[in-house]
Scaffold this motif. Structure first.
Motif, mmCIF file in Angstrom:
data_model
loop_
_atom_site.group_PDB
_atom_site.id
_atom_site.type_symbol
_atom_site.label_atom_id
_atom_site.label_comp_id
_atom_site.label_asym_id
_atom_site.label_seq_id
_atom_site.Cartn_x
_atom_site.Cartn_y
_atom_site.Cartn_z
ATOM 1 N N ARG A 134 -11.168 -43.127 65.339
ATOM 2 C CA ARG A 134 -11.757 -42.819 66.645
ATOM 3 C C ARG A 134 -13.121 -43.501 66.797
ATOM 4 N N VAL A 135 -13.903 -43.551 65.721
ATOM 5 C CA VAL A 135 -15.222 -44.183 65.841
ATOM 6 C C VAL A 135 -15.194 -45.665 65.476
ATOM 7 N N VAL A 136 -14.370 -46.063 64.499
ATOM 8 C CA VAL A 136 -14.305 -47.494 64.163
ATOM 9 C C VAL A 136 -13.801 -48.300 65.358
ATOM 10 N N ASN A 137 -12.758 -47.819 66.012
ATOM 11 C CA ASN A 137 -12.240 -48.535 67.181
ATOM 12 C C ASN A 137 -13.225 -48.557 68.344
ATOM 13 N N ALA A 138 -14.156 -47.617 68.338
ATOM 14 C CA ALA A 138 -15.143 -47.551 69.429
ATOM 15 C C ALA A 138 -16.318 -48.496 69.228
ATOM 16 N N ILE A 139 -16.486 -49.044 68.016
ATOM 17 C CA ILE A 139 -17.694 -49.814 67.714
ATOM 18 C C ILE A 139 -17.963 -50.930 68.723
ATOM 19 N N PRO A 140 -17.016 -51.820 69.033
ATOM 20 C CA PRO A 140 -17.343 -52.895 69.982
ATOM 21 C C PRO A 140 -17.783 -52.381 71.347
ATOM 22 N N ASP A 144 -18.359 -41.905 79.155
ATOM 23 C CA ASP A 144 -19.173 -43.096 79.416
ATOM 24 C C ASP A 144 -18.515 -44.382 78.947
ATOM 25 N N LEU A 145 -17.382 -44.290 78.266
ATOM 26 C CA LEU A 145 -16.727 -45.456 77.692
ATOM 27 C C LEU A 145 -15.333 -45.634 78.283
ATOM 28 N N PRO A 146 -14.838 -46.857 78.297
ATOM 29 C CA PRO A 146 -13.425 -47.054 78.640
ATOM 30 C C PRO A 146 -12.575 -46.568 77.469
ATOM 31 N N ASN A 147 -11.260 -46.644 77.597
ATOM 32 C CA ASN A 147 -10.409 -46.329 76.454
ATOM 33 C C ASN A 147 -10.756 -47.267 75.305
ATOM 34 N N THR A 148 -11.106 -46.689 74.153
ATOM 35 C CA THR A 148 -11.538 -47.502 73.007
ATOM 36 C C THR A 148 -10.302 -47.998 72.257
ATOM 37 N N LEU A 149 -9.609 -48.938 72.890
ATOM 38 C CA LEU A 149 -8.327 -49.407 72.380
ATOM 39 C C LEU A 149 -8.484 -50.135 71.046
#
Length: 379
Positions: free
Chosen positions: A332-338, A352-357
Motif C-alpha cells: 500500500r505504501v511502496v506503490n504510493a511512493i511515486p 488527496d491521491l489518485p489510485n496508487t496503481l
C-alpha cells in the motif's frame, strides 16, 4: 481528487526497519525499475552491517543495514518507507518524521495508522508540527495499510460509487493473529492470554474511538457527511484450551478472541461502522463472523442498492500465517511512493491521491536488465 504525473526518474528510497512489513518493502523496492534502494535502518545491533537482501530473505543487494539515522537522513533520499513498530508507536516515531520532512524527504508509513486521515489525528499539536515540517522541507507524508488504509476506508468509498442512497456503511476485518510476536501489544494492549477481569489498553475509555476515528472520518469526508460522535464497544471471549502462538501460550480460561466496534454517528444514528475481530485460534468465539483465510475484509452497504463485498487475503485455510496481510500493508505504501513524491507538500490521505496503481507489478519487470534499461532511458 487530484491527479499527478509520475516523476521521470529513479527514486532513491530508504526502508526504515526490517520486520515483517519492512522486509517485504525491501524486496519490493529492490525489484522495481523506478526505485533504487539506497539505505536500510535497523534497530538491533546484531543486524548492523548485514546485507539488506539477506535481512529480507533474498539474494544480497549490496546495501548494508545501519543504525545511523543521521547518515541515512544526510543521504537525502527521495522517500523513506517507515515500517518500524513497537509499543511507543507515535511517541517514538514523530520525532523521526519531523527530521525527515524538514530535510526534504518524503515519508510513507505503515506505523502511524491514526494518520491515514490527518484531520482526525488524535494529537493536533503533533499534526501541526508535522504539517509545518512538511511545508518547510517541501515534502509529503502519507500513512496507509490494509485496515486502516484500504479495506476500512478506501475500498468502501470505491464501492459506494455505486450507491444512490446509503443507510449504513459497515467495514469489518476478521483475522487470525496467532503469528503476531509482540507480547506486550497482544497481552497488555489487547488482553489476549489475560483473564476477562484484566483491563487491557483497549478498554481505556475513548481508546477504541480514538483508534478508529481516522478511517470513519475519512469515509465521512469522502461521502460529504459530518460525523458528530464516534461510539466504541469491546467484547472478549475466552478459549477453552491452551493455544500456542508466536508470543507464547494462551492458557485455557483466558482471552482468545477480541471484537471491537466503532460507530460514527451521522444525523443522530450510527451510520459508518468499523468492526475488528481477531482470534488466536479459529475455534474461539464460534458464533462470531469467521474466515478460512489469513484475513477477510468485508464492506456491507445498506441502501439503494445493497452492496456486499468480501476481500480475502492469503491462502484458503489460512496457510499464509499472516504474510499476505503484511505484504498488502507494505505494498500500500511502496506503490504510493511515486505519487507521494509528486504530490504537493504536506500531510496526505487517500483522498488527496489518485489510485496508487502498482506500476511494474508484473514479473517481467523484476529483472536487473529491465532496471538498467529503465535507468538509462531516464523514464
Amino acid at each position: 481528487m487530484s491527479t499527478f504525473s509520475l516523476p521521470p526518474r529513479v527514486l532513491r528510497t530508504v526502508v526504515w526497519s526490517t520486520g515483517g512489513v519492512g522486509s517485504i518493502a525491501i524486496d519490493a523496492v529492490a525489484g522495481r525499475p523506478d526505485m533504487d534502494l539506497v539505505g536500510v535502518w535497523v534497530h538491533t545491533p546484531d543486524k548492523v552491517g548485514r546485507d539488506a537482501g539477506e535481512l529480507a530473505g533474498r539474494d544480497p543487494l549490496g546495501v548494508a543495514a545501519t543504525h545511523d539515522a543521521d547518515a541515512l537522513i544526510a543521504m537525502r533520499p527521495d522517500c523513506v518507507v517507515y515500517a518500524a513498530s513497537g509499543p511507543e508507536r507515535d511517541a517514538g516515531v514523530v520525532p523521526d518524521y519531523l527530521r525527515m520532512l524538514r530535510a526534504g524527504i518524503n515519508v510513507v508509513s505503515t506505523t502511524s495508522t491514526s494518520l491515514v486521515y490527518p484531520p482526525a489525528y488524535y494529537s493536533p499539536d503533533w499534526r501541526d508540527q508535522l504539517q509545518e515540517a512538511a511545508l518547510a522541507g517541501d515534502a509529503s507524508f502519507y500513512a496507509s495499510g490494509v485496515f486502516p488504509g484500504f479495506a476500512s476506508d478506501q475500498l468502501a468509498l470505491l464501492l459506494a460509487t455505486q450507491s444512490k442512497t446509503i443507510d449504513v456503511l459497515r467495514v469489518t476485518e476478521v483475522s487470525l493473529n496467532d503469528h503476531y510476536p509482540v507480547a506486550d501489544v497482544m497481552m497488555d494492549g489487547m488482553g489476549f492470554g489475560r483473564p476477562l477481569d484484566f483491563e487491557p489498553m483497549l478498554k481505556t475509555p475513548g481508546f477504541i474511538e480514538m483508534a478508529w476515528r481516522a478511517p470513519i472520518r475519512l469515509m465521512a469526508t469522502g461521502l460529504g457527511v459530518e460525523v458528530t460522535e464516534v461510539v466504541g464497544t469491546l467484547d472478549r471471549r475466552v478459549t477453552e484450551r491452551d493455544i500456542e502462538v508466536a508470543f507464547g501460550t494462551i492458557p485455557a480460561g483466558t482471552c482468545g478472541a477480541v471484537r471491537t466496534r466503532a460507530a460514527g454517528v451521522v444525523c443522530g444514528r450510527e451510520a459508518i461502522v468499523v468492526e475488528h475481530i481477531i482470534r488466536m485460534a479459529r475455534d474461539v468465539a464460534p458464533d462470531w463472523p469467521a474466515s478460512d483465510f489469513d484475513a477477510t475484509y468485508r464492506v456491507d452497504i445498506e441502501g439503494d442498492p445493497d452492496v456486499h463485498c468480501a476481500m480475502n487475503l492469503g491462502d484458503a485455510e489460512g496457510h499464509g500465517a499472516g504474510r499476505a496481510a503484511m505484504a498488502a500493508t507494505a505494498m500500500r505504501v511502496v506503490n504510493a511512493i511515486p505519487f507521494v513524491v509528486d504530490a504537493p507538500a504536506g500531510l496526505l490521505s487517500s483522498l488527496d491521491l489518485p489510485n496508487t496503481l502498482p506500476r511494474y507489478a508484473f514479473g517481467a519487470m523484476h529483472d536487473p536488465a529491465k532496471k538498467r534499461q529503465f535507468e538509462r532511458s531516464g523514464r
